[in-house]
Write a protein that holds these residues in place. Structure first.
Motif, PDB file in Angstrom:
ATOM      1  N   PHE A  95      -6.448  -0.926   0.422  1.00 56.23           N
ATOM      2  CA  PHE A  95      -6.309  -2.181   1.148  1.00 56.23           C
ATOM      3  C   PHE A  95      -6.922  -3.361   0.386  1.00 56.23           C
ATOM      4  CE2 PHE A  95      -8.270  -5.288   3.984  1.00 56.23           C
ATOM      5  CZ  PHE A  95      -7.175  -5.714   4.725  1.00 56.23           C
ATOM      6  N   ALA A  96      -8.162  -3.220  -0.061  1.00 53.04           N
ATOM      7  CA  ALA A  96      -8.866  -4.346  -0.695  1.00 53.04           C
ATOM      8  C   ALA A  96      -8.134  -4.820  -1.941  1.00 53.04           C
ATOM      9  CB  ALA A  96     -10.294  -3.945  -1.035  1.00 53.04           C
ATOM     10  N   GLU A 114      -6.316  -8.594  -2.360  1.00 50.42           N
ATOM     11  CA  GLU A 114      -6.623  -9.509  -3.472  1.00 50.42           C
ATOM     12  C   GLU A 114      -5.335  -9.976  -4.144  1.00 50.42           C
ATOM     13  OE1 GLU A 114      -9.313  -9.563  -7.584  1.00 50.42           O
ATOM     14  OE2 GLU A 114      -9.488  -7.905  -6.152  1.00 50.42           O
ATOM     15  N   GLU A 115      -4.396  -9.064  -4.335  1.00 48.65           N
ATOM     16  CA  GLU A 115      -3.112  -9.447  -4.923  1.00 48.65           C
ATOM     17  C   GLU A 115      -2.365 -10.431  -4.026  1.00 48.65           C
ATOM     18  OE1 GLU A 115      -0.013  -6.624  -6.833  1.00 48.65           O
ATOM     19  OE2 GLU A 115       0.675  -6.935  -4.770  1.00 48.65           O
ATOM     20  N   ALA A 116      -2.371 -10.176  -2.718  1.00 43.86           N
ATOM     21  CA  ALA A 116      -1.684 -11.068  -1.783  1.00 43.86           C
ATOM     22  C   ALA A 116      -2.279 -12.471  -1.823  1.00 43.86           C
ATOM     23  CB  ALA A 116      -1.763 -10.500  -0.366  1.00 43.86           C
ATOM     24  N   GLN A 117      -3.584 -12.569  -1.992  1.00 44.96           N
ATOM     25  CA  GLN A 117      -4.220 -13.883  -2.117  1.00 44.96           C
ATOM     26  C   GLN A 117      -3.802 -14.571  -3.408  1.00 44.96           C
ATOM     27  OE1 GLN A 117      -8.194 -12.227  -1.501  1.00 44.96           O
ATOM     28  NE2 GLN A 117      -8.451 -13.519   0.307  1.00 44.96           N
ATOM     29  N   MET A 176       0.836  -1.205   0.000  1.00 41.80           N
ATOM     30  CA  MET A 176       0.000   0.000   0.000  1.00 41.80           C
ATOM     31  C   MET A 176       0.871   1.255   0.000  1.00 41.80           C
ATOM     32  SD  MET A 176      -3.060  -1.060   2.673  1.00 41.80           S
ATOM     33  CE  MET A 176      -3.847   0.555   2.608  1.00 41.80           C
ATOM     34  N   ARG A 177       1.922   1.247   0.803  1.00 47.95           N
ATOM     35  CA  ARG A 177       2.793   2.424   0.870  1.00 47.95           C
ATOM     36  C   ARG A 177       3.560   2.629  -0.433  1.00 47.95           C
ATOM     37  NH1 ARG A 177       7.991   2.981   1.762  1.00 47.95           N
ATOM     38  NH2 ARG A 177       8.229   0.815   2.422  1.00 47.95           N
ATOM     39  N   GLU A 178       4.048   1.547  -1.009  1.00 48.35           N
ATOM     40  CA  GLU A 178       4.883   1.667  -2.211  1.00 48.35           C
ATOM     41  C   GLU A 178       4.080   2.005  -3.460  1.00 48.35           C
ATOM     42  OE1 GLU A 178       8.498  -1.422  -0.991  1.00 48.35           O
ATOM     43  OE2 GLU A 178       6.869  -2.115  -2.283  1.00 48.35           O
ATOM     44  N   THR A 179       2.799   1.610  -3.489  1.00 46.25           N
ATOM     45  CA  THR A 179       2.010   1.783  -4.710  1.00 46.25           C
ATOM     46  C   THR A 179       0.887   2.799  -4.586  1.00 46.25           C
ATOM     47  OG1 THR A 179       0.447   0.019  -4.143  1.00 46.25           O
ATOM     48  CG2 THR A 179       2.470  -0.633  -5.304  1.00 46.25           C
ATOM     49  N   GLY A 180       0.517   3.160  -3.345  1.00 48.20           N
ATOM     50  CA  GLY A 180      -0.608   4.065  -3.155  1.00 48.20           C
ATOM     51  C   GLY A 180      -1.960   3.415  -3.352  1.00 48.20           C
ATOM     52  N   GLN A 231      -6.330  -5.691  17.405  1.00 47.79           N
ATOM     53  CA  GLN A 231      -6.940  -4.862  16.371  1.00 47.79           C
ATOM     54  C   GLN A 231      -6.184  -5.109  15.073  1.00 47.79           C
ATOM     55  OE1 GLN A 231      -6.693  -0.652  17.087  1.00 47.79           O
ATOM     56  NE2 GLN A 231      -7.445  -0.099  15.058  1.00 47.79           N
ATOM     57  N   GLY A 232      -6.898  -5.301  13.977  1.00 54.62           N
ATOM     58  CA  GLY A 232      -6.270  -5.599  12.700  1.00 54.62           C
ATOM     59  C   GLY A 232      -6.079  -4.376  11.819  1.00 54.62           C
ATOM     60  N   ILE A 233      -5.874  -4.626  10.529  1.00 58.46           N
ATOM     61  CA  ILE A 233      -5.511  -3.546   9.596  1.00 58.46           C
ATOM     62  C   ILE A 233      -6.587  -3.271   8.551  1.00 58.46           C
ATOM     63  CG2 ILE A 233      -3.032  -3.941   9.900  1.00 58.46           C
ATOM     64  CD1 ILE A 233      -3.061  -5.425   7.194  1.00 58.46           C
ATOM     65  N   ARG A 234      -7.774  -3.826   8.708  1.00 56.64           N
ATOM     66  CA  ARG A 234      -8.819  -3.629   7.701  1.00 56.64           C
ATOM     67  C   ARG A 234      -9.136  -2.153   7.470  1.00 56.64           C
ATOM     68  NH1 ARG A 234     -12.117  -8.269   6.457  1.00 56.64           N
ATOM     69  NH2 ARG A 234     -11.712 -10.028   7.865  1.00 56.64           N
ATOM     70  N   ASN A 235      -9.012  -1.341   8.514  1.00 61.67           N
ATOM     71  CA  ASN A 235      -9.421   0.061   8.407  1.00 61.67           C
ATOM     72  C   ASN A 235      -8.294   1.008   8.024  1.00 61.67           C
ATOM     73  OD1 ASN A 235     -12.101  -0.540   9.126  1.00 61.67           O
ATOM     74  ND2 ASN A 235     -11.584  -0.479  11.308  1.00 61.67           N
ATOM     75  N   ILE A 236      -7.106   0.462   7.765  1.00 62.35           N
ATOM     76  CA  ILE A 236      -5.998   1.318   7.327  1.00 62.35           C
ATOM     77  C   ILE A 236      -6.228   1.706   5.865  1.00 62.35           C
ATOM     78  CG2 ILE A 236      -3.508   1.477   6.950  1.00 62.35           C
ATOM     79  CD1 ILE A 236      -4.276   1.384   9.870  1.00 62.35           C
TER      80      ILE A 236
END
Length: 430
Positions: A178-179, A183-186, A171-175, A228-233
């Motif tokens: 999250f969603a 999907e790419e990570a999956q 997310m930081r490197e590409t802007g 607490q997770g990262i869904r809301n980042i």
């Protein structure tokens, strides 16, 4: 100690198959380092007959892992099935009751049942080894239990989940959002089809509960971990973090405080120049603070067939050499429950993102809510104006008690101009 150490393996997924292959391909090296051969004598999995990439000659097959744990010609049972209960736990218990050593990579089982399994191991003069359960190929368990054994650990923290770290890094490197990155990570195999354990912080919490027990000499207490997770980042959070000189990492943190031992997993802003900020992608890292050694930093691949199989085999080799002690560093009867840290009483600095209507007086109302709760604002950022529209407003606040911050945020959320709940990320000057 010239007799071969006989090993039975339950679960032949990527790690299980990788463990058998490593033991076979590195047999000469392992034998030389252990002073004895290490031989796989039995395996168990759900499906027989599949080519898993290793030689099955001389290896007994069991359809039932529990039966294998009870009856196989084996000194060590390696549990690589997974899951906190069910067949994995029954297999482990059966092996220990039979006086067989157990090696496992099962962090969920240990987080929920580690103390009782350690007691069972002691009762039967067997080892319970689990290097592969935390941080894959990074030898953090041995570091805490053996290398740092002469130290009192005051705190530990780290990136304990490679999936979450990969998502935040990308997310930081590409802007990207999250969603999209999830999907790419999956697609790349870094995230499961159901990624909730990874992105909601549960996987990291399992590992933190284990590390906390080992570091502080306490029973494993998964229920004490605040998660607490990262869904809301969002990409907005990551952009503002960079502007403020921070990076966002999903951290597991355990430390002794005047209020007890705190255990928490949550997104955290850390200074860009801190050691943990430069750990990117699927890598893990753990930082410990000891009273004699000071700070230690361990970094490496936290998952995958190769690193995890490497950690499994390291435990097997320790057993082959007669090196095995108490699962959590001390006898179970010596583990001491600590007071659970009250996060409301702990102080910290915070990043706060608000979505507000750009109307006159909104900043004054926010400042009043902060003032009344005795929360001191450090800085506030708003890019441009959009009168009458919804805009993001970002602020940071100086160290404050959790209870005071919650009081301020409740007041802010109730303002008519604030259109969604405040989004909060803790800032740690690590």
């Amino acid at each position: 100690m010239s007799d071969s150490l006989k090993v039975a393996i339950a679960g032949l997924g990527t790690v299980g198959a990788g463990t058998v292959k490593l033991l076979q391909e590195q047999a000469e090296l392992i034998s030389m380092r252990c002073g004895r051969d290490v031989t796989v004598t039995a395996v168990s999995a759900r499906t027989a007959g599949r080519d898993r990439g290793f030689d099955m000659t001389g290896i007994a097959w069991f359809d039932d892992a529990v039966e294998m744990a009870e009856k196989a010609d084996a000194d060590v049972v390696v549990e690589l099935i997974g899951g906190s209960d069910g067949i994995a736990k029954r297999c482990t218990e059966a092996a220990l009751r039979a006086g067989r050593h157990v090696v496992t990579a099962n962090k969920a089982m240990l987080a929920h049942h580690g103390t009782e399994l350690a007691a069972l191991a002691e009762e039967n003069n067997a080892a319970l080894a689990y290097e592969a359960a935390v941080a894959g190929g990074i030898p953090v368990i041995k570091a805490l239990r053996d290398g740092l054994a002469g130290n009192r650990i005051s705190s530990l923290y780290g990136i304990l989940n490679g999936t979450g770290n990969y998502i935040l890094t990308t997310m930081r490197e590409t802007g990207r959002d999250f969603a999209d990155v999830l999907e790419e990570a999956q697609a790349l195999g870094y995230a499961e089809a159901d990624p909730s354990f990874d992105i909601d912080g549960v996987d990291a919490a399992h590992k933190l509960a284990i590390l906390t027990s080992l570091a502080f000499g306490s029973p494993v207490n998964f229920d004490a971990v605040t998660v607490q997770g990262i869904r809301n980042i969002t990409s907005v959070d990551i952009e503002y973090a960079e502007l403020l000189g921070y990076r966002i990492k999903l951290l597991g943190i355990a430390s002794e405080t005047e209020f007890g031992v705190e255990q928490r997993v949550h997104p955290t802003m850390v200074p860009i120049n801190s050691p943990i900020a430069s750990v990117e992608g699927v890598y893990n890292a753990i930082v410990t603070e000891g009273d004699w050694v000071g700070r230690t930093v361990l970094e490496g691949r936290g998952a995958g067939a190769g690193p995890t199989a490497s950690a499994v085999v390291a435990d097997i080799m320790d057993i082959a050499c007669g090196r095995h002690g108490y699962a959590f560093g001390v006898p179970v009867k010596a583990l001491r429950a600590h007071e659970v840290g009250n996060l409301d009483q702990l102080t910290g600095a915070y990043y706060i993102r608000l979505q507000v209507m750009d109307v006159p007086g909104v900043f004054a109302d926010i400042a009043t809510a902060l003032r009344d709760a005795e929360v001191s604002m450090e800085q506030i950022l708003q890019r441009g104006r959009a009168p009458g529209e919804i805009v993001p407003v970002v602020m940071t606040v100086y160290e404050v008690k959790g209870s005071q911050l919650r009081q301020a945020l409740d007041r802010i959320e109730a303002l008519d101009a604030v259109v969604e709940p405040p989004h909060v990320i803790r800032i740690e000057e690590l």
